[in-house]
Design a protein around this motif. Sequence first.
Motif, PDB file in Angstrom:
ATOM      1  N   PHE A 284      -7.758   7.114 -21.805  1.00 16.41           N
ATOM      2  CA  PHE A 284      -7.755   8.202 -21.248  1.00 16.41           C
ATOM      3  C   PHE A 284      -7.105   8.309 -19.764  1.00 16.41           C
ATOM      4  CE2 PHE A 284     -10.442   9.907 -17.936  1.00 16.41           C
ATOM      5  CZ  PHE A 284     -10.326  11.305 -18.226  1.00 16.41           C
TER       6      PHE A 284
ATOM      7  N   ARG B  20     -17.839   8.286 -24.969  1.00 16.92           N
ATOM      8  CA  ARG B  20     -17.554   9.894 -24.661  1.00 16.92           C
ATOM      9  C   ARG B  20     -18.093  10.223 -23.426  1.00 16.92           C
ATOM     10  NH1 ARG B  20     -19.612  11.476 -30.593  1.00 16.92           N
ATOM     11  NH2 ARG B  20     -21.186  10.080 -29.886  1.00 16.92           N
ATOM     12  N   ASP B  21     -19.349   9.726 -23.147  1.00 19.89           N
ATOM     13  CA  ASP B  21     -20.066   9.946 -21.708  1.00 19.89           C
ATOM     14  C   ASP B  21     -19.267   9.391 -20.727  1.00 19.89           C
ATOM     15  OD1 ASP B  21     -21.983  11.376 -23.186  1.00 19.89           O
ATOM     16  OD2 ASP B  21     -23.017   9.462 -23.636  1.00 19.89           O
TER      17      ASP B  21
ATOM     18  N   ASP C 188     -13.571  12.108 -15.818  1.00 25.73           N
ATOM     19  CA  ASP C 188     -12.662  13.326 -16.218  1.00 25.73           C
ATOM     20  C   ASP C 188     -13.282  14.302 -15.011  1.00 25.73           C
ATOM     21  OD1 ASP C 188     -10.587  14.849 -17.179  1.00 25.73           O
ATOM     22  OD2 ASP C 188     -12.110  15.865 -18.305  1.00 25.73           O
ATOM     23  N   GLN C 189     -14.424  14.429 -15.035  1.00 20.13           N
ATOM     24  CA  GLN C 189     -14.985  15.569 -14.086  1.00 20.13           C
ATOM     25  C   GLN C 189     -14.783  14.968 -12.512  1.00 20.13           C
ATOM     26  OE1 GLN C 189     -17.950  15.521 -11.919  1.00 20.13           O
ATOM     27  NE2 GLN C 189     -18.690  13.284 -12.852  1.00 20.13           N
TER      28      GLN C 189
ATOM     29  N   ILE D 244     -16.028   8.631 -20.366  1.00 21.45           N
ATOM     30  CA  ILE D 244     -14.750   9.303 -20.172  1.00 21.45           C
ATOM     31  C   ILE D 244     -15.037  10.740 -19.477  1.00 21.45           C
ATOM     32  CG2 ILE D 244     -12.986  10.473 -21.863  1.00 21.45           C
ATOM     33  CD1 ILE D 244     -12.981   7.936 -23.309  1.00 21.45           C
ATOM     34  N   LYS D 245     -16.292  11.555 -19.987  1.00 21.46           N
ATOM     35  CA  LYS D 245     -16.468  12.788 -19.508  1.00 21.46           C
ATOM     36  C   LYS D 245     -16.967  12.724 -18.114  1.00 21.46           C
ATOM     37  CE  LYS D 245     -19.955  16.310 -20.566  1.00 21.46           C
ATOM     38  NZ  LYS D 245     -21.254  16.403 -21.052  1.00 21.46           N
ATOM     39  N   ASP D 246     -17.695  11.677 -17.465  1.00 21.23           N
ATOM     40  CA  ASP D 246     -17.908  11.445 -16.306  1.00 21.23           C
ATOM     41  C   ASP D 246     -16.729  11.203 -15.379  1.00 21.23           C
ATOM     42  OD1 ASP D 246     -19.658  11.385 -14.100  1.00 21.23           O
ATOM     43  OD2 ASP D 246     -19.778   9.363 -14.108  1.00 21.23           O
TER      44      ASP D 246
ATOM     45  N   HIS E  44      -4.473  10.986 -17.529  1.00 26.22           N
ATOM     46  CA  HIS E  44      -4.956  11.879 -16.716  1.00 26.22           C
ATOM     47  C   HIS E  44      -3.964  12.205 -15.652  1.00 26.22           C
ATOM     48  CE1 HIS E  44      -7.894  14.177 -14.040  1.00 26.22           C
ATOM     49  NE2 HIS E  44      -8.663  13.954 -15.067  1.00 26.22           N
TER      50      HIS E  44
ATOM     51  N   ASN F  70     -11.141  15.234 -11.689  1.00 21.38           N
ATOM     52  CA  ASN F  70     -10.718  16.690 -11.375  1.00 21.38           C
ATOM     53  C   ASN F  70     -11.153  17.252 -10.254  1.00 21.38           C
ATOM     54  OD1 ASN F  70      -9.585  16.537 -14.174  1.00 21.38           O
ATOM     55  ND2 ASN F  70     -11.375  17.546 -14.937  1.00 21.38           N
TER      56      ASN F  70
END
Length: 396
Positions: free
Chosen positions: A278, A383-384, A390-391, A386-388, A282, A394
Amino acid sequence: MKDHSDMHLATKAIHGGVSEDDIRFGEVSVPIYQTSTFAFKNANDGADKFSGKKEGFIYTRLANPTIRALEKCVADLENGYDGLATASGMAAVSTLYMTFLNKDAHVISTSAVYGASRTVLERDFSRFGVQSTFVDTSDTTNIEKEIRPNTRLLYIETPANPTIALTDIKKCAEIARKHNLIFAVDNTFSSPYLQRPLDHGADVVLHSLTKFINGHSDIVGGILITKTEEHFLELRKVLRYLGGTMDPHQAWLVLRGVRSLALRLEKSTSNAMKVAEFLKHHPNVEWVSYPGLPEHPQHELAKKQMDGFGSMISFGVKKGLEGGKIVMDNVKLITLAVSLGGIESLIQHPASMTHANVDRKRRYEAHITDELVRLSVGCEDDRDIIKDLDQALNKI
Ligand SMILES: Cc1ncc(COP(=O)(O)O)c(C=O)c1O
């Protein structure tokens, strides 16, 4: 007595360290022998135990049944002769130095070795004339160039902290044999589940048990494991009198933690591979250092000397120092904390935290650059994690 010799590592982590003779009431968990001293039956019993004629416990700084269970368990996982548990990882490191370095001896170590392992040599052991040289051991030719007539110890960390650069253990062992050096490896970043340096020719392996082996971020501890009885006795002599030994309750917690070593490492390693993939894609990530990625410069070495790629990742973010701090300030699930190897994911930014007081030039020589972020991937749902990330990325 249970025979552990033909068991696989995951089984040894669950059943190791205990023999049938140790079990008194059918207990399944090793009891906590929370006692500082052990009564003798009579004067002769005491005399025989002190002289070594009779096996038995005397005083907890010298040995204790709960601590012995942990030592035997981890030594077994590392395919070692025996182990010595210590109050912290640094107690293991300083016992190693104190045992094998005489006045005016010389040590060669990895430039990105754990900071305190370096400081102890440069600030404290230098007072006794000990000299130390730190090189990029990922290129083993750098080691041979630095060998002096008084070089006594080669001490490496692989993967190294926090660069995740690898060092070839077998090649180091060859150099150590050729020059008659003691060869020690800090195996904290891998744990014996993924790497067993004694099998590749190391004399001593050490761990900060604080990390993967305990795995729950709730104790500090360390261990030294040797290949031979001779080295074990040398280290034990120093440790017992210097006193950096472990406490029985601490040992019991690590025994509880180590039982799930295989489960935790399987999950965190598979999570780390997904997280590394991931990160690689990015837009706010400039580079990723993870031995499981084919572009890691030592991916082939990792396949050779490790049984998995581990769960430590370092990566570079856009906007350097500022970018790193933005990620630190915005992670929500991942804990912003030093240390590693816990069941939960931990993140830190060396340039603004652990290495903030290190001279920038020296930090860069060890490849610890402003944009480097270190991530210890835990056992949450990938998934959790990666989500963290990612945000937080960003926000840069
Ligand atoms: C690779 C490595 N070795 C040794 C240590 C020292 O261990 P402790 O903190 O348990 O004294 C650490 C601590 O972070 C470490 O990361």
